[in-house]
Write a protein that holds these residues in place. Structure first.
Motif, PDB file in Angstrom:
ATOM      1  N   LEU A 212      30.991  42.331  53.104  1.00  0.00           N
ATOM      2  CA  LEU A 212      32.299  41.562  52.812  1.00  0.00           C
ATOM      3  C   LEU A 212      31.929  40.142  52.738  1.00  0.00           C
ATOM      4  N   CYS A 213      31.329  39.377  53.464  1.00  0.00           N
ATOM      5  CA  CYS A 213      31.036  38.120  53.644  1.00  0.00           C
ATOM      6  C   CYS A 213      30.136  37.496  52.652  1.00  0.00           C
ATOM      7  N   GLN A 217      34.386  34.178  46.428  1.00  0.00           N
ATOM      8  CA  GLN A 217      35.912  34.366  46.431  1.00  0.00           C
ATOM      9  C   GLN A 217      36.455  34.905  45.414  1.00  0.00           C
ATOM     10  N   ASN A 218      35.884  34.636  44.166  1.00  0.00           N
ATOM     11  CA  ASN A 218      36.506  35.340  42.816  1.00  0.00           C
ATOM     12  C   ASN A 218      35.513  35.828  42.123  1.00  0.00           C
ATOM     13  N   CYS A 219      35.653  37.183  42.116  1.00  0.00           N
ATOM     14  CA  CYS A 219      34.566  38.128  41.211  1.00  0.00           C
ATOM     15  C   CYS A 219      35.100  39.424  41.042  1.00  0.00           C
ATOM     16  N   HIS A 220      34.363  40.193  40.123  1.00  0.00           N
ATOM     17  CA  HIS A 220      34.386  41.422  39.692  1.00  0.00           C
ATOM     18  C   HIS A 220      33.421  42.173  40.289  1.00  0.00           C
ATOM     19  N   ILE A 221      33.548  43.510  40.767  1.00  0.00           N
ATOM     20  CA  ILE A 221      32.524  44.397  41.134  1.00  0.00           C
ATOM     21  C   ILE A 221      32.352  45.811  40.411  1.00  0.00           C
ATOM     22  N   ILE A 238      34.499  46.172  52.399  1.00  0.00           N
ATOM     23  CA  ILE A 238      34.931  45.246  50.853  1.00  0.00           C
ATOM     24  C   ILE A 238      36.127  46.045  50.308  1.00  0.00           C
ATOM     25  N   TYR A 239      36.284  47.561  50.406  1.00  0.00           N
ATOM     26  CA  TYR A 239      37.415  48.174  50.005  1.00  0.00           C
ATOM     27  C   TYR A 239      38.737  47.682  50.510  1.00  0.00           C
ATOM     28  N   GLY A 240      38.632  47.304  51.609  1.00  0.00           N
ATOM     29  CA  GLY A 240      39.999  46.694  52.251  1.00  0.00           C
ATOM     30  C   GLY A 240      40.365  45.377  51.729  1.00  0.00           C
ATOM     31  N   ALA A 241      39.466  44.624  51.229  1.00  0.00           N
ATOM     32  CA  ALA A 241      39.708  43.309  50.755  1.00  0.00           C
ATOM     33  C   ALA A 241      39.532  42.906  49.300  1.00  0.00           C
ATOM     34  N   VAL A 242      39.702  43.933  48.369  1.00  0.00           N
ATOM     35  CA  VAL A 242      39.711  43.889  47.049  1.00  0.00           C
ATOM     36  C   VAL A 242      40.752  44.748  46.588  1.00  0.00           C
ATOM     37  N   LEU A 293      37.551  45.631  41.949  1.00  0.00           N
ATOM     38  CA  LEU A 293      36.285  46.088  42.083  1.00  0.00           C
ATOM     39  C   LEU A 293      36.589  47.716  41.146  1.00  0.00           C
ATOM     40  N   PHE A 294      35.719  48.420  40.639  1.00  0.00           N
ATOM     41  CA  PHE A 294      35.779  49.461  39.891  1.00  0.00           C
ATOM     42  C   PHE A 294      34.694  50.604  40.477  1.00  0.00           C
ATOM     43  N   LYS A 295      35.057  51.360  40.987  1.00  0.00           N
ATOM     44  CA  LYS A 295      34.261  52.370  41.702  1.00  0.00           C
ATOM     45  C   LYS A 295      34.412  53.600  40.664  1.00  0.00           C
TER      46      LYS A 295
END
Length: 315
Positions: A212-213, A217-221, A238-242, A293-295
């Motif tokens: 996560l770190c 701050q601003n992105c798409h995955i 990461i899934y808990g923060a996006v 995030l797109f999984k």
């Protein structure tokens, strides 16, 4: 039985059409017009996998039964697809009842096009910096499709295999659409994504590459590579923060180890319901969160829509 090879696929489906077909496939999925089982996987001792993905599409130009059967080799020879097999289309009365289409070519196109459609909907509107973790054929296809949906000016690549990375950069140097794009190489995944607007992970990693770190701050995955249990690209935190989206709730929760661990470790609540990308329709997010995030684990409906498009345009 009629067979359409890689050349047929590549000549028939250009990137703009591939992105359009992705929208169609995801809409069919989220509208309940697809019956498909979770991917069945048989592993071999040498690390290869065989997957089968049957589906039925109703109420659509692409309606009918189909089956994707593919052998996945995570260490293919250079220039070879990691996915080799066929997509079988049934009920095609004008073509001897059954049609086969090259699965490797379809998989490369539809996987990257899915990411491009998600990027179109979710990524920062003026994103110019792209990071790609991975340096194989899927990395190349993702680069080209990202160019179709955002004004990419800088691409940073990270890969485990230096030879593959070198071959990737040589390919970039010779590709006409990349003349005005700066290509950079990063020593670590964290350095690759440090200033990225868009991140595409297209690896066969079995342990998280990003924490996560590491994220801007601003992105798409677009998290694409870990599409079966035993593979991971992102730390579950990461899934808990996006704000995350999936291609299919059922498929992702069955096949994504990161998602499963995110819930087990409490990063996602026990009653969390992931939103499918097809539920957004064609509308970009009005109030975009800082991180999206797109999984994707890949769906049979994508393969069938793409394969039938190849058939229809070559009749």
């Amino acid at each position: 039985m009629h067979y359409f090879n890689r050349e047929h696929v590549e000549q028939t489906i250009a990137i703009p059409l591939a992105i359009e077909l992705s929208q169609i496939a995801f809409a069919l999925q989220s509208q309940g017009k697809v019956t498909q089982s979770v991917r069945s996987i048989i592993p071999a001792p040498d690390g290869r996998l065989m997957g089968t993905m049957p589906a039925y599409i109703s109420e659509s130009k692409y309606a009918g039964f189909g089956l994707k059967s593919v052998l996945v080799d995570f260490n293919p020879h250079h220039g070879s697809s990691s996915h080799e097999g066929c997509i079988l289309l049934f009920d095609e009365q004008a073509n001897g009842h059954m049609v086969a289409v090259d699965a490797g070519a379809i998989t490369e196109l539809r996987t990257a096009a899915a990411s491009a459609w998600a990027t179109h909907l979710l990524a920062p509107q003026h994103a110019t910096k792209l990071a790609i973790l991975g340096s194989g054929l899927q990395a190349r296809q993702h680069l080209l499709t990202m160019l179709a949906v955002r004004p990419i000016q800088q691409v940073t690549i990270w890969g485990r295999n230096q030879t593959s990375v070198d071959q990737f950069t040589t390919w970039c140097a010779g590709h006409p659409t990349l003349n005005n794009v700066e290509i950079k190489i990063a020593e670590t995944p964290a350095k690759a994504v440090s200033d990225a607007d868009i991140i595409c992970t297209v690896t066969a990693a079995r342990a998280p590459l990003l924490q996560l770190c590491d994220l801007p701050q601003n992105c798409h995955i677009n998290a694409i590579g870990a599409s079966a249990i035993g593979f991971q690209e992102l730390d579950p935190a990461i899934y808990g923060a996006v704000e995350h989206y999936v291609d299919s709730r059922e498929s992702c929760w069955n096949a994504s180890q990161c998602l499963q661990q995110a819930k087990e470790k409490g990063y996602i609540s026990a009653n969390h319901v992931s939103q499918e990308i097809g539920e957004l329709g064609a509308h970009r997010l009005e109030k975009r969160p800082e991180r999206t995030l797109f999984k994707s684990v890949g769906l049979a409906v994508q393969d069938l829509v793409f394969a039938r498009e190849v058939l229809y345009q070559n009749q």
